[in-house]
Design an enzyme around this catalytic site. Sequence first.
Site, PDB file in Angstrom:
ATOM      1  N   ASN A   1       1.217  -2.195   5.317  1.00  0.00           N
ATOM      2  CA  ASN A   1       0.474  -0.936   5.381  1.00  0.00           C
ATOM      3  C   ASN A   1      -0.833  -0.972   4.600  1.00  0.00           C
ATOM      4  OD1 ASN A   1       0.206   2.116   5.726  1.00  0.00           O
ATOM      5  ND2 ASN A   1       0.370   1.947   3.496  1.00  0.00           N
TER       6      ASN A   1
ATOM      7  N   ILE B   1       0.649   7.233   4.030  1.00  0.00           N
ATOM      8  CA  ILE B   1       1.613   6.653   4.961  1.00  0.00           C
ATOM      9  C   ILE B   1       2.579   5.731   4.234  1.00  0.00           C
ATOM     10  CG2 ILE B   1       1.853   5.069   6.912  1.00  0.00           C
ATOM     11  CD1 ILE B   1      -0.754   6.247   8.034  1.00  0.00           C
TER      12      ILE B   1
ATOM     13  N   TYR C   1     -13.354  -2.070  10.317  1.00  0.00           N
ATOM     14  CA  TYR C   1     -12.011  -1.492  10.282  1.00  0.00           C
ATOM     15  C   TYR C   1     -11.343  -1.653  11.639  1.00  0.00           C
ATOM     16  CZ  TYR C   1      -8.238   1.862   9.548  1.00  0.00           C
ATOM     17  OH  TYR C   1      -7.000   2.448   9.434  1.00  0.00           O
TER      18      TYR C   1
ATOM     19  N   ASP D   1      -3.677  -7.536  -5.649  1.00  0.00           N
ATOM     20  CA  ASP D   1      -4.818  -7.429  -4.746  1.00  0.00           C
ATOM     21  C   ASP D   1      -4.567  -8.335  -3.547  1.00  0.00           C
ATOM     22  OD1 ASP D   1      -7.206  -7.393  -3.396  1.00  0.00           O
ATOM     23  OD2 ASP D   1      -8.380  -8.334  -5.001  1.00  0.00           O
TER      24      ASP D   1
ATOM     25  N   SER E   1      -4.030   0.725  14.080  1.00  0.00           N
ATOM     26  CA  SER E   1      -4.856   1.926  14.217  1.00  0.00           C
ATOM     27  C   SER E   1      -5.263   2.164  15.657  1.00  0.00           C
ATOM     28  CB  SER E   1      -6.124   1.786  13.362  1.00  0.00           C
ATOM     29  OG  SER E   1      -7.013   2.853  13.586  1.00  0.00           O
TER      30      SER E   1
ATOM     31  N   SER F   1       1.474   3.441  -2.560  1.00  0.00           N
ATOM     32  CA  SER F   1       1.280   4.373  -3.663  1.00  0.00           C
ATOM     33  C   SER F   1       1.075   5.811  -3.198  1.00  0.00           C
ATOM     34  CB  SER F   1       0.093   3.937  -4.534  1.00  0.00           C
ATOM     35  OG  SER F   1      -1.102   3.914  -3.773  1.00  0.00           O
TER      36      SER F   1
ATOM     37  N   GLY G   1       0.811  -1.213   0.000  1.00  0.00           N
ATOM     38  CA  GLY G   1       0.000   0.000   0.000  1.00  0.00           C
ATOM     39  C   GLY G   1       0.840   1.255   0.000  1.00  0.00           C
TER      40      GLY G   1
ATOM     41  N   LYS H   1      -8.055  -4.119  12.498  1.00  0.00           N
ATOM     42  CA  LYS H   1      -6.811  -3.571  13.018  1.00  0.00           C
ATOM     43  C   LYS H   1      -6.471  -4.160  14.399  1.00  0.00           C
ATOM     44  CE  LYS H   1      -5.631  -0.806   9.656  1.00  0.00           C
ATOM     45  NZ  LYS H   1      -4.383  -1.008   8.875  1.00  0.00           N
TER      46      LYS H   1
ATOM     47  N   ILE I   1      -4.317  10.785  10.716  1.00  0.00           N
ATOM     48  CA  ILE I   1      -3.118  11.216  10.010  1.00  0.00           C
ATOM     49  C   ILE I   1      -3.526  12.053   8.801  1.00  0.00           C
ATOM     50  CG2 ILE I   1      -1.041  10.471   8.783  1.00  0.00           C
ATOM     51  CD1 ILE I   1      -1.015   9.835  11.783  1.00  0.00           C
TER      52      ILE I   1
END
Length: 253
Positions: A84, A13, A158, A57, A145, A10, A8, A162, A191
């Site tokens: 990440n 973070i 989510y 993916d 998180s 791109s 992750g 985490k 963030i």
Amino acid sequence: MRRVLVTGASRGIGRAVATVFAENGDRVAVHYGRDADAAERTRARLPGTGHAVIAGDLGDPAAAQQVVETAIHALGGIDVLVNNAAVATSPATRHAVAEVDYAQWQQIWRQMTDVNLLGAVHVTYAVAKHLIDRGAPGSIVNIGSRGAFRGEPEFPAYAASKAALHAFGQSMAVALAPHGIAVSSVAPGFIGTERQEAKLASEAGDAVRAQSPFGRVGTPEEVAAAVRYLASSEAVWASGTVLDLNGASYLRT
């Protein structure tokens, strides 16, 4: 020089993490799920040479394994993994119980669990096996998180994914220590990434900043600095830790 896979990477973070390792002289595999152009922009900004861009993916177990194999081939091995990649909180993934139907509920839970937890699980397995087979030490850092501790009523999947990622990291810290592999996690609060710019610029921005007594939100670079430390040889004794990075906006007891 170490070989680092950042999933992750791109933007946000992940991009900051890739950058801080490259600035340290490391070679980085920039993984992305969908946005190839953004991933290429990340690589173009990295100092040094030998970096790679890798698509996949992570919600697909076969693709997760292939990402690791491609990174090993591109870099000549992997010494550090940063998990990440995640399906983030957004209007599209909001799933408060009172607001979604059962089909939406199931779909979002599966999507977040497949990427945020199982994607990291499968990538970790493949990297750990690579290190063990080489007889080499290494470091794995998970991006968790604050929501894992305080709860996310509008995004329960989510928070749960985490929290599970934190627990998985601690299990792996114990399992992989005999092989010289350190595993730790960071738990950021809010963030200020590109994805959050509109929210921070809106009327809701002041309330978000007020969550911290510092009166601001965190930066990707602050998370990246913590990741760099946890992945260093000086931090091996911190294996198993979950490091809060939330500007005192939420205090665990």
